[in-house]
Motif scaffolding. Structure first.
Motif, PDB file in Angstrom:
ATOM      1  N   PRO A 170       0.845  -1.201   0.000  1.00  0.00           N
ATOM      2  CA  PRO A 170       0.000   0.000   0.000  1.00  0.00           C
ATOM      3  C   PRO A 170       0.881   1.252   0.000  1.00  0.00           C
ATOM      4  O   PRO A 170       1.873   1.326   0.725  1.00  0.00           O
ATOM      5  CB  PRO A 170      -0.785  -0.124   1.307  1.00  0.00           C
ATOM      6  CG  PRO A 170      -0.807  -1.597   1.590  1.00  0.00           C
ATOM      7  CD  PRO A 170       0.522  -2.116   1.110  1.00  0.00           C
ATOM      8  N   GLY A 171       0.532   2.206  -0.845  1.00  0.00           N
ATOM      9  CA  GLY A 171       1.333   3.424  -0.943  1.00  0.00           C
ATOM     10  C   GLY A 171       2.495   3.308  -1.898  1.00  0.00           C
ATOM     11  O   GLY A 171       3.240   4.280  -2.094  1.00  0.00           O
ATOM     12  N   GLY A 172       2.661   2.140  -2.508  1.00  0.00           N
ATOM     13  CA  GLY A 172       3.736   1.959  -3.476  1.00  0.00           C
ATOM     14  C   GLY A 172       3.403   2.616  -4.801  1.00  0.00           C
ATOM     15  O   GLY A 172       2.260   3.012  -5.065  1.00  0.00           O
ATOM     16  N   ILE A 173       4.416   2.724  -5.661  1.00  0.00           N
ATOM     17  CA  ILE A 173       4.236   3.444  -6.921  1.00  0.00           C
ATOM     18  C   ILE A 173       4.807   2.665  -8.096  1.00  0.00           C
ATOM     19  O   ILE A 173       5.854   2.012  -7.980  1.00  0.00           O
ATOM     20  CB  ILE A 173       4.875   4.849  -6.848  1.00  0.00           C
ATOM     21  CG1 ILE A 173       4.405   5.740  -8.012  1.00  0.00           C
ATOM     22  CG2 ILE A 173       6.403   4.766  -6.809  1.00  0.00           C
ATOM     23  CD1 ILE A 173       4.736   7.209  -7.814  1.00  0.00           C
ATOM     24  N   LEU A 174       4.103   2.739  -9.208  1.00  0.00           N
ATOM     25  CA  LEU A 174       4.576   2.202 -10.485  1.00  0.00           C
ATOM     26  C   LEU A 174       4.873   3.378 -11.398  1.00  0.00           C
ATOM     27  O   LEU A 174       4.039   4.276 -11.562  1.00  0.00           O
ATOM     28  CB  LEU A 174       3.509   1.309 -11.119  1.00  0.00           C
ATOM     29  CG  LEU A 174       3.727   0.900 -12.593  1.00  0.00           C
ATOM     30  CD1 LEU A 174       4.976   0.044 -12.744  1.00  0.00           C
ATOM     31  CD2 LEU A 174       2.502   0.176 -13.136  1.00  0.00           C
ATOM     32  N   GLN A 229      -4.255   3.940 -18.857  1.00  0.00           N
ATOM     33  CA  GLN A 229      -4.916   4.372 -17.624  1.00  0.00           C
ATOM     34  C   GLN A 229      -6.020   3.407 -17.216  1.00  0.00           C
ATOM     35  O   GLN A 229      -6.170   3.091 -16.030  1.00  0.00           O
ATOM     36  CB  GLN A 229      -5.457   5.792 -17.816  1.00  0.00           C
ATOM     37  CG  GLN A 229      -4.351   6.836 -17.921  1.00  0.00           C
ATOM     38  CD  GLN A 229      -4.835   8.169 -18.471  1.00  0.00           C
ATOM     39  OE1 GLN A 229      -5.832   8.227 -19.206  1.00  0.00           O
ATOM     40  NE2 GLN A 229      -4.149   9.240 -18.135  1.00  0.00           N
ATOM     41  N   GLN A 230      -6.786   2.920 -18.176  1.00  0.00           N
ATOM     42  CA  GLN A 230      -7.849   1.961 -17.858  1.00  0.00           C
ATOM     43  C   GLN A 230      -7.272   0.673 -17.302  1.00  0.00           C
ATOM     44  O   GLN A 230      -7.810   0.095 -16.352  1.00  0.00           O
ATOM     45  CB  GLN A 230      -8.684   1.682 -19.109  1.00  0.00           C
ATOM     46  CG  GLN A 230      -9.578   2.831 -19.524  1.00  0.00           C
ATOM     47  CD  GLN A 230     -10.349   2.552 -20.807  1.00  0.00           C
ATOM     48  OE1 GLN A 230      -9.966   1.696 -21.616  1.00  0.00           O
ATOM     49  NE2 GLN A 230     -11.429   3.281 -21.023  1.00  0.00           N
ATOM     50  N   PHE A 237      -4.812   0.285  -9.079  1.00  0.00           N
ATOM     51  CA  PHE A 237      -4.090   1.514  -8.735  1.00  0.00           C
ATOM     52  C   PHE A 237      -5.112   2.641  -8.569  1.00  0.00           C
ATOM     53  O   PHE A 237      -6.020   2.806  -9.384  1.00  0.00           O
ATOM     54  CB  PHE A 237      -3.074   1.858  -9.816  1.00  0.00           C
ATOM     55  CG  PHE A 237      -1.902   0.924  -9.857  1.00  0.00           C
ATOM     56  CD1 PHE A 237      -0.826   1.096  -8.996  1.00  0.00           C
ATOM     57  CD2 PHE A 237      -1.883  -0.154 -10.738  1.00  0.00           C
ATOM     58  CE1 PHE A 237       0.249   0.223  -9.022  1.00  0.00           C
ATOM     59  CE2 PHE A 237      -0.808  -1.031 -10.777  1.00  0.00           C
ATOM     60  CZ  PHE A 237       0.262  -0.846  -9.908  1.00  0.00           C
ATOM     61  N   SER A 238      -4.955   3.422  -7.503  1.00  0.00           N
ATOM     62  CA  SER A 238      -5.976   4.410  -7.150  1.00  0.00           C
ATOM     63  C   SER A 238      -5.687   5.802  -7.709  1.00  0.00           C
ATOM     64  O   SER A 238      -6.615   6.530  -8.073  1.00  0.00           O
ATOM     65  CB  SER A 238      -6.111   4.501  -5.625  1.00  0.00           C
ATOM     66  OG  SER A 238      -4.872   4.837  -5.034  1.00  0.00           O
ATOM     67  N   SER A 239      -4.428   6.181  -7.772  1.00  0.00           N
ATOM     68  CA  SER A 239      -4.059   7.518  -8.256  1.00  0.00           C
ATOM     69  C   SER A 239      -3.172   7.357  -9.479  1.00  0.00           C
ATOM     70  O   SER A 239      -2.086   6.776  -9.394  1.00  0.00           O
ATOM     71  CB  SER A 239      -3.322   8.305  -7.168  1.00  0.00           C
ATOM     72  OG  SER A 239      -4.141   8.461  -6.024  1.00  0.00           O
ATOM     73  N   ILE A 255      -0.246   4.992  -8.260  1.00  0.00           N
ATOM     74  CA  ILE A 255      -0.017   4.749  -6.842  1.00  0.00           C
ATOM     75  C   ILE A 255      -1.048   3.756  -6.324  1.00  0.00           C
ATOM     76  O   ILE A 255      -2.240   3.863  -6.609  1.00  0.00           O
ATOM     77  CB  ILE A 255      -0.099   6.071  -6.045  1.00  0.00           C
ATOM     78  CG1 ILE A 255       0.938   7.067  -6.597  1.00  0.00           C
ATOM     79  CG2 ILE A 255       0.137   5.823  -4.556  1.00  0.00           C
ATOM     80  CD1 ILE A 255       0.782   8.474  -6.072  1.00  0.00           C
ATOM     81  N   LYS A 256      -0.574   2.771  -5.585  1.00  0.00           N
ATOM     82  CA  LYS A 256      -1.444   1.705  -5.068  1.00  0.00           C
ATOM     83  C   LYS A 256      -2.223   2.192  -3.854  1.00  0.00           C
ATOM     84  O   LYS A 256      -1.653   2.806  -2.960  1.00  0.00           O
ATOM     85  CB  LYS A 256      -0.596   0.478  -4.702  1.00  0.00           C
ATOM     86  CG  LYS A 256      -1.412  -0.737  -4.313  1.00  0.00           C
ATOM     87  CD  LYS A 256      -2.149  -1.304  -5.513  1.00  0.00           C
ATOM     88  CE  LYS A 256      -3.027  -2.470  -5.100  1.00  0.00           C
ATOM     89  NZ  LYS A 256      -2.269  -3.665  -4.698  1.00  0.00           N
TER      90      LYS A 256
END
Length: 256
Positions: A170-174, A229-230, A237-239, A255-256
């Motif tokens: 949680p809070g991680g980023i791609l 994005q889809q 991913f939320s953001s 961002i997860k």
């Protein structure tokens, strides 16, 4: 808060500039498919600089973003690490304890050359010569796909993105950077022409541009930003945002 990046000292520009890219400078009677083989490895730093607008910015900021989102005790992945530009950029910016930085590429030639480039890194880096679709991913706080997903068969991309999402804290980023296409034909034509103008300004001839395009067009399959994005949203991913774009090249964060 302002972040100042000196691009002249960035990781990409520190990679030894081995040879100029002349792979397509002479006519090829039998033009094979583009592959990340030993011939490409020899010229890759020059090729990528002269072919991808904004590449130095994307690589530099990949490190800055990774430094912000890396979590202590987590794994940091560079999937499709090639010669390690993104890997080294992250290694310099991440100051969390017990982070494992892992570069993965399926080109043995790329991995072999990359090992020499990362040898003096203060931060330990692990390299794997593996298919990114099969490599183990777990406990991740940062995952980078810089100009990599575009080479994965389109029908298999969702499975990879889903697997990355499931492996992420949680809070991680791609960080996902890609060549993109446009649904609007006018915009597609405009941005293609602008990209070719960029390549001409960097010394590529019309022959080189045409032969490279013919060699890579069935290997690199771009998608629209909406498709990316889809897929990211469906994976959980939320953001999601496009933080950089120049012509038909873009980089997103999810961002997860």
């Amino acid at each position: 808060m302002y972040v100042v990046i000196n691009f002249s000292t960035h990781a990409l520009l520190r990679l030894p500039m081995t040879k100029p890219d002349t792979l397509y400078a002479t006519p090829h009677a039998n033009l094979g498919r583009f592959a990340f083989d030993e011939h490409v490895v020899e010229v890759f730093p020059d090729m990528i600089q002269r072919s991808v607008p904004g590449y130095s910015t994307i690589i530099a900021m990949t490190g800055v973003i990774a430094g912000r989102y890396a979590q202590a005790g987590s794994n940091i992945y560079d999937l499709g690490s090639s010669l390690g530009a993104s890997t080294l950029s992250m290694a310099r910016e991440i100051n969390k304890h017990d982070c494992n930085i892992i570069g993965v590429d399926n080109s043995a030639a790329m991995i072999e050359r990359c090992r020499s480039y990362i040898a003096n890194s203060v931060t330990p880096i692990t390299l794997r010569c593996e298919n990114i679709q099969k490599t183990e991913i777990n406990n991740a706080s940062v995952v980078v796909l810089n100009f990599t997903l575009q080479f994965v068969p389109a029908a298999e991309r969702a499975a990879l993105i889903n697997r990355i999402s499931e492996a992420m804290r949680p809070g991680g980023i791609l960080i996902l950077s890609e060549k993109i296409r446009f649904a609007d034909t006018h915009l597609q034509d405009l941005n293609t022409d602008l990209h070719h103008a960029f390549k001409r300004a960097n010394g590529y001839s019309e022959l080189e541009i045409a032969q490279k395009r013919n060699a890579i067009e069935e290997v690199l399959i771009p998608e629209t930003l909406v498709e990316h994005q889809q897929r990211l949203r469906t994976a959980g991913f939320s953001s999601i945002d496009v933080w950089f774009q120049c012509f038909n090249f873009a980089s997103l964060v999810a961002i997860k």
